[in-house]
Motif scaffolding. Structure first.
Motif, PDB file in Angstrom:
ATOM      1  N   LEU A  13       7.206   1.714 -12.078  1.00  0.00           N
ATOM      2  CA  LEU A  13       6.960   2.709 -11.037  1.00  0.00           C
ATOM      3  C   LEU A  13       6.332   2.070  -9.803  1.00  0.00           C
ATOM      4  O   LEU A  13       6.668   2.425  -8.670  1.00  0.00           O
ATOM      5  N   ASP A  14       5.440   1.118 -10.009  1.00  0.00           N
ATOM      6  CA  ASP A  14       4.738   0.467  -8.892  1.00  0.00           C
ATOM      7  C   ASP A  14       5.683  -0.222  -7.916  1.00  0.00           C
ATOM      8  O   ASP A  14       5.330  -0.445  -6.764  1.00  0.00           O
ATOM      9  N   ARG A  15       6.871  -0.575  -8.353  1.00  0.00           N
ATOM     10  CA  ARG A  15       7.861  -1.180  -7.446  1.00  0.00           C
ATOM     11  C   ARG A  15       8.883  -0.162  -6.969  1.00  0.00           C
ATOM     12  O   ARG A  15       9.370  -0.261  -5.850  1.00  0.00           O
ATOM     13  N   ALA A  16       9.233   0.798  -7.811  1.00  0.00           N
ATOM     14  CA  ALA A  16      10.266   1.775  -7.452  1.00  0.00           C
ATOM     15  C   ALA A  16       9.752   2.831  -6.474  1.00  0.00           C
ATOM     16  O   ALA A  16      10.440   3.160  -5.496  1.00  0.00           O
ATOM     17  N   LEU A  17       8.579   3.369  -6.708  1.00  0.00           N
ATOM     18  CA  LEU A  17       8.056   4.459  -5.879  1.00  0.00           C
ATOM     19  C   LEU A  17       7.868   4.078  -4.412  1.00  0.00           C
ATOM     20  O   LEU A  17       8.296   4.828  -3.527  1.00  0.00           O
ATOM     21  N   PRO A  18       7.257   2.933  -4.100  1.00  0.00           N
ATOM     22  CA  PRO A  18       7.093   2.600  -2.673  1.00  0.00           C
ATOM     23  C   PRO A  18       8.415   2.503  -1.921  1.00  0.00           C
ATOM     24  O   PRO A  18       8.490   2.893  -0.751  1.00  0.00           O
ATOM     25  N   ASP A  45      -2.869   5.472  -5.014  1.00  0.00           N
ATOM     26  CA  ASP A  45      -3.538   5.433  -3.712  1.00  0.00           C
ATOM     27  C   ASP A  45      -3.767   3.984  -3.286  1.00  0.00           C
ATOM     28  O   ASP A  45      -3.429   3.581  -2.169  1.00  0.00           O
ATOM     29  N   ARG A  46      -4.282   3.174  -4.191  1.00  0.00           N
ATOM     30  CA  ARG A  46      -4.495   1.749  -3.892  1.00  0.00           C
ATOM     31  C   ARG A  46      -3.160   1.032  -3.680  1.00  0.00           C
ATOM     32  O   ARG A  46      -3.023   0.210  -2.774  1.00  0.00           O
ATOM     33  N   LEU A  47      -2.192   1.346  -4.510  1.00  0.00           N
ATOM     34  CA  LEU A  47      -0.885   0.699  -4.423  1.00  0.00           C
ATOM     35  C   LEU A  47      -0.221   0.943  -3.073  1.00  0.00           C
ATOM     36  O   LEU A  47       0.310   0.018  -2.460  1.00  0.00           O
ATOM     37  N   LEU A  48      -0.249   2.159  -2.583  1.00  0.00           N
ATOM     38  CA  LEU A  48       0.429   2.479  -1.329  1.00  0.00           C
ATOM     39  C   LEU A  48      -0.197   1.783  -0.122  1.00  0.00           C
ATOM     40  O   LEU A  48       0.449   1.616   0.905  1.00  0.00           O
ATOM     41  N   TRP A  49      -1.437   1.352  -0.255  1.00  0.00           N
ATOM     42  CA  TRP A  49      -2.078   0.583   0.815  1.00  0.00           C
ATOM     43  C   TRP A  49      -1.663  -0.873   0.778  1.00  0.00           C
ATOM     44  O   TRP A  49      -1.661  -1.549   1.801  1.00  0.00           O
ATOM     45  N   SER A  50      -1.314  -1.371  -0.415  1.00  0.00           N
ATOM     46  CA  SER A  50      -1.203  -2.825  -0.537  1.00  0.00           C
ATOM     47  C   SER A  50       0.009  -3.324  -1.325  1.00  0.00           C
ATOM     48  O   SER A  50       0.023  -4.486  -1.722  1.00  0.00           O
ATOM     49  N   TYR A  51       1.034  -2.512  -1.532  1.00  0.00           N
ATOM     50  CA  TYR A  51       2.138  -2.923  -2.399  1.00  0.00           C
ATOM     51  C   TYR A  51       2.935  -4.101  -1.860  1.00  0.00           C
ATOM     52  O   TYR A  51       3.585  -4.817  -2.607  1.00  0.00           O
ATOM     53  N   ALA A  52       2.937  -4.300  -0.537  1.00  0.00           N
ATOM     54  CA  ALA A  52       3.616  -5.452   0.068  1.00  0.00           C
ATOM     55  C   ALA A  52       2.771  -5.914   1.255  1.00  0.00           C
ATOM     56  O   ALA A  52       2.183  -5.096   1.956  1.00  0.00           O
TER      57      ALA A  52
END
Length: 146
Positions: A13-18, A45-52
């Motif tokens: 999910l951490d790669r697909a959702l963004p 919330d943290r992921l969307l700030w820093s996923y890439a």
């Protein structure tokens, strides 16, 4: 109304959702991300700030203030305080409230596959609903299976 079922096998999910969120925002849309798990919402919330390193997805958590102005809103239920017309159900649970949106993205893994199959069947008999089922093929690429 379109419902896209995403069976998470190779890509988490951490790669697909963004990537889905990027497309929604790029098209001028808004997205409501729903999870019944507060822990998962904090993680996202943290992921969307820093996923890439070169990307940023503007978002907020429901109830934290300025809900109406958030392009992406993380919430525990399907109430779109940000006037989103797109909803992502990310905890593996289908909610019929998603049918009030123009497009729903239902993410699930192998643990939730039986419930996803039931939701797929239940939606099959309803007028005005287009269902699409996505699986991961060679190299992790999403391919429409149904």
């Amino acid at each position: 109304m379109q419902v896209d079922f995403y069976h998470l096998t190779a890509t988490p999910l951490d790669r697909a959702l963004p990537r889905i969120a990027e497309r929604v925002i790029a098209s001028g849309g808004r997205l409501l991300i729903v999870s019944g798990s507060e822990e998962q919402r904090r993680h996202l919330d943290r992921l969307l700030w820093s996923y890439a390193p070169d990307s940023f997805l503007p978002h907020g958590e429901a109830g934290a203030g300025e809900d109406a102005s958030q392009p992406i809103l993380l919430a525990g239920d399907a109430s779109a305080a940000n006037a989103a017309r797109n909803i992502a159900l990310v905890d593996g649970l289908w909610r019929d409230a998603a049918l009030d949106f123009d497009r729903a993205f239902h993410f699930f893994d192998d643990e939730a596959i039986e419930a996803a199959r039931e939701a797929w069947k239940a939606l099959g008999g309803r007028d005005g609903i287009e269902r699409r089922y996505w699986i991961q093929g060679e190299g992790g690429r999403w391919e429409q299976a149904a």
